[in-house]
Design an enzyme around this catalytic site. Structure first.
Site, PDB file in Angstrom:
ATOM      1  N   GLU A  53       1.525  -0.917   0.026  1.00  0.00           N
ATOM      2  CA  GLU A  53      -0.288   0.125   0.039  1.00  0.00           C
ATOM      3  C   GLU A  53       0.736   0.710   0.016  1.00  0.00           C
ATOM      4  OE1 GLU A  53      -4.176  -1.488   2.105  1.00  0.00           O
ATOM      5  OE2 GLU A  53      -1.693  -1.505   3.567  1.00  0.00           O
ATOM      6  N   LYS A 137      16.814  -8.988  -1.751  1.00  0.00           N
ATOM      7  CA  LYS A 137      16.191  -7.766  -1.387  1.00  0.00           C
ATOM      8  C   LYS A 137      15.952  -8.426   0.013  1.00  0.00           C
ATOM      9  CE  LYS A 137      13.674  -3.722  -1.841  1.00  0.00           C
ATOM     10  NZ  LYS A 137      13.871  -3.580  -0.897  1.00  0.00           N
ATOM     11  N   ARG A 158      20.379   4.314   8.258  1.00  0.00           N
ATOM     12  CA  ARG A 158      20.105   4.763   6.985  1.00  0.00           C
ATOM     13  C   ARG A 158      19.566   6.349   6.926  1.00  0.00           C
ATOM     14  NH1 ARG A 158      17.736   2.755   1.478  1.00  0.00           N
ATOM     15  NH2 ARG A 158      15.915   2.932   2.761  1.00  0.00           N
TER      16      ARG A 158
END
EC number: 6.5.1.2
Length: 776
Positions: A53, A137, A158
């Site tokens: 979504e 991934k 990150r």
């Protein structure tokens, strides 16, 4: 639309270039929605919507900006990487920026990206044949490790790509991450990029421990990993089963490797954990659209890992493809947020969010009462899902779900819908709105009204013990008898079984459109099933003409909300044609007649003896040869139980269930009635089938041209072999057909003998000594 050439209708070019106010408001609202969910995901580790979504939301924003570049804001989420930096941890600036990956959601989009990247490389270096690296991934949390002279001096998330959160103390508790690099050629400084995650089994165990402690479970391994790494107390992080795989290098001084795959080899040599799930695809042919050998191999890798995704040690949501050569990467460069030399192909979503509307209970053929979830219909892994099992009341409690919750739904193994747990950040809002209520397990059977109780002391499941008079149990047993693992009657599915054993119930218009069968049907006992066979009881078969079911009236293909009673097993009479059995009903009669000649093991499965599935039924049929002999053994008070238990593949639990079943007079009557109707009660010994596989274990995987899965098992068992569903060191032969998947990989890793279909046929005929080496 046209405008008249009047002064009132003419606008200046400057005015025409300004988007209308509604467009700007829509854009601002969409940006705010993306920011909100990005913060919930990256910073709070508490997403309120599923990954799929969010991907759709983000893509809507990208599409809107592509259509109207004049409204793009500099602070749009499409111009940024990851999430904001939490104030709970000290900010730290990365030496080299960390980027996000461009996502593609279909193979056509991937092909477009590949040819665009390959075409750009041809312009940069005409004639170049680039190699590509593909890897899974990992669904985890991105991390940046800074090593100076081989010592880990800093670890940071990150963040927004430029600045991350200093989580060094927490990372130092993760056993798989070395604090000191070992080996040769260690650079003065290097940033190592990777992904912190939880192994799938570790995640399950961790959630089970939380449930036992009365804590809410994490929705998925990614949230669990992110929440664990962001603990303020490193001792708490140390108690979480975190691990890491590295997947890249940032800033560095003194490192001399020229490609991604060489970097992985070097990182592994220093003691850093690298993923076992990657492949290097050489650029051995010219780049030609749709016929590129590298592209074909990359697509094969995507398909293969997609089939095996639930067999890997961690969760994945896609495949990352990179240009392997660092020099070519540098020449392709980056956009503001993504590298042009890498892309992430995302598999169709397996986890979505939906609303839990209700929890009801279902009564199965053995009396087990199972809660199941009724949800707002939602598309997951390629199909629309509105119901999912919740197994028992303890599972409902452990999953911490309440009626009215927004829940995480996934398909286990791409097949079975499963509720993972509630979306906790939304629970408070639902509670404020008064939309939540707890599930209460019923005390009486919803089908027959009898009290529910465990079958024996210590059982978790509640059961309706009214086996022979409970309509729901009868329906389940009749449906089960027609299933593929039993008599394999195509015309006897769930719906036919329901209307054979039930009346139509109340008008669905009075029950919110829900069809609720009730009352007594044509068949009132298992023993009557074969009275409907082609040569069966004509009076009973004629009664099928009276069966009426509720069907919604339709107008122009749409439901009207009005319902009518129509015949189910017979056609509707008209002024010109009388009512007669439908084609499916005639097929039911004929297939029931054919079912009488099915082998004994299928009859045993069809009897719905608890715990007796195809494997145990084959073992019992092989050991006793006939149903009368099995019954006599089961009723032998002195030695029967032991003789049953001694059968390979049976054991004490199944032995007890078989003995208990045959002690019931109603069950024995069913056997007698079926036998009188002509149902096969014993297997004929085929002396012509040699026991070529005596004592051997064979696993069949993939699709064979001349054997179905059942017929391959039959062929193995009839020759004295064991047809196993899993590969291990004890496996003697593995037969690999088309799309063999992970079982073939495991067989090859264990050095087992693998046969193709011709080799399998030779093995069946001649045994191990007759297998043609050319078929291996």
């Amino acid at each position: 639309m046209s405008t008249e050439n009047t002064n009132e209708s003419i606008s200046t070019p400057r005015e025409q270039d300004i988007p209308d106010q509604q467009l700007r408001e829509n854009y601002e609202q969409l940006m705010e929605e993306v920011r909100h969910h990005r913060t919930a995901y990256y910073q709070n580790d508490a997403p309120e919507i599923s990954d799929a979504e969010f991907d759709n939301l983000f893509r809507r924003l990208e599409d809107l900006e592509a259509l109207h570049p004049e409204i793009v804001s500099n602070d749009s989420p499409t111009q940024e990487v990851g999430g904001d930096v939490s104030s709970a941890f000290a900010p730290v600036e990365h030496l080299a920026r960390m980027y996000s990956l461009e996502d593609v959601f279909s193979l056509d989009e991937l092909r477009t990206w590949f040819h665009r990247a390959a075409g750009s490389l041809q312009q940069i270096r005409p004639g170049v044949k680039p190699s590509w690296l593909a890897e899974v991934k990992i669904d985890g949390l991105a991390i940046n490790l800074l090593y100076r002279d081989g010592e880990l001096v800093r670890a940071a998330t990150r963040g927004d790509g430029v600045t991350g959160e200093d989580v060094t103390h927490n990372v130092l508790t993760i056993e798989d991450i070395p604090t000191t690099l070992t080996g040769d050629d260690i650079p003065a400084e290097v940033e190592v990029r990777g992904e912190i995650f939880m192994r799938t089994q570790d995640f399950r165990d961790f959630n089970a421990q939380r449930a036992e402690a009365g804590l809410p479970p994490f929705a998925n391994p990614r949230n669990a990993a992110a929440g664990s790494l962001r603990q303020k107390d490193p001792e708490q992080t140390a108690q979480r089963p975190l691990t890491m795989f590295v997947h890249g290098i940032g800033a560095q001084q003194g490192l001399s490797v020229g490609s991604q795959h060489e970097a992985y080899e070097q990182l592994a040599a220093w003691g850093l954990p690298t993923s076992p799930y990657s492949v290097l695809v050489p650029g051995d042919t010219d780049i030609e659209p749709e016929s590129s050998a590298p592209l074909a191999k990359l697509l094969d890798f995507i398909a293969e890992r997609g089939e095996q995704r639930h067999d890997l040690i961690h969760e994945i949501d896609g495949i990352v493809i990179k240009v392997d050569d660092f020099g070519l990467q540098a020449q392709l460069g980056h956009t503001s947020r993504t590298p042009r030399w890498a892309v992430a192909y995302k598999y169709p979503p397996e986890e979505v969010h939906t609303r839990l509307l209700d929890i009801k209970v279902n009564v199965g053929r053995t009396g087990r009462v199972t809660p199941y979830a009724v949800m707002e219909p939602v598309l997951v892994a390629g199909s629309t899902v509105s119901m999912a099992t919740l197994h028992n009341q303890d599972v409902v409690r452990a999953k911490n779900v309440k009626i009215g919750d927004t829940v995480v739904l996934r398909k286990a193994g791409d097949v079975i819908p499963e509720i993972v747990g509630p979306v906790l950040p939304l629970r408070e809002q639902h509670e404020r709105d008064g939309e939540l209520r707890d599930f209460v397990m019923p005390t009486h059977c919803p089908s027959c009204g009898e009290p529910l109780a465990p079958a024996k002391e210590g059982d978790v499941d509640l059961r309706c013990l009214n086996a022979h008079r409970c309509p729901a149990q009868l329906t389940g047993r009749i449906e089960h008898a027609g299933s593929r693992g039993a008599f394999d009657i195509e015309a006897l599915g769930e719906e036919a079984a329901t209307w054979l054993t039930n009346g139509p119930g109340e008008d669905p218009a009075e029950n919110h459109g829900h069809v609720q069968p009730a009352g007594e049907g044509v068949i009132t006992a298992d023993a009557q099933l074969f009275d409907l066979a082609a040569d069966g009881d004509e009076e009973l078969k004629q009664r099928l003409a009276e069966v009426r079911v509720w069907r919604e009236k339709r107008s122009k293909g749409q439901g009207t909300g009005k319902w009518e009673l129509v015949p189910y097993f017979y056609t509707k009479a008209t002024a010109k044609t009388p009512s007669k059995p439908t084609a499916n009903t005639v097929k039911l009669f004929d297939e029931l007649e054919k079912a009488k000649s099915q082998p004994l093991w299928r009859v045993l499965v069809a009897l719905s003896i608890r715990h007796v599935g195809p494997t145990a039924a084959r073992a019992l049929a092989g050991a006793f040869g006939s149903l009368p002999q099995l019954q006599a053994t089961a009723l032998d008070e002195e030695n029967g139980r032991q003789r049953l238990s001694d059968v390979d593949g049976v054991g004490p639990t199944i032995a007890d269930a078989v003995s208990e079943w045959f002690r019931d007079e109603v069950n024995r009557t069913t056997v007698e009635r079926w036998a009188a109707a002509g149902v096969r009660m014993e297997d004929e010994m085929d002396e012509s089938v040699a026991k070529t596989l005596e004592g051997l274990t064979v696993v069949v995987t993939g699709s064979l041209q001349n054997y179905t899965r059942d017929s391959a098992k039959e062929a193995i068992i009839s020759r004295g072999g064991k047809a196993s569903g899993s590969v291990s060191k004890k496996t003697d032969f593995v037969v690999a057909g088309e799309n063999a998947g992970s079982k073939l990989d495991k067989a090859e890793s264990l050095g087992l003998t693998v046969l193709d279909e011709d080799g399998f046929t030779a093995l069946l005929k001649n045994g191990p000594s007759g297998v043609d080496e050319g078929s291996v």
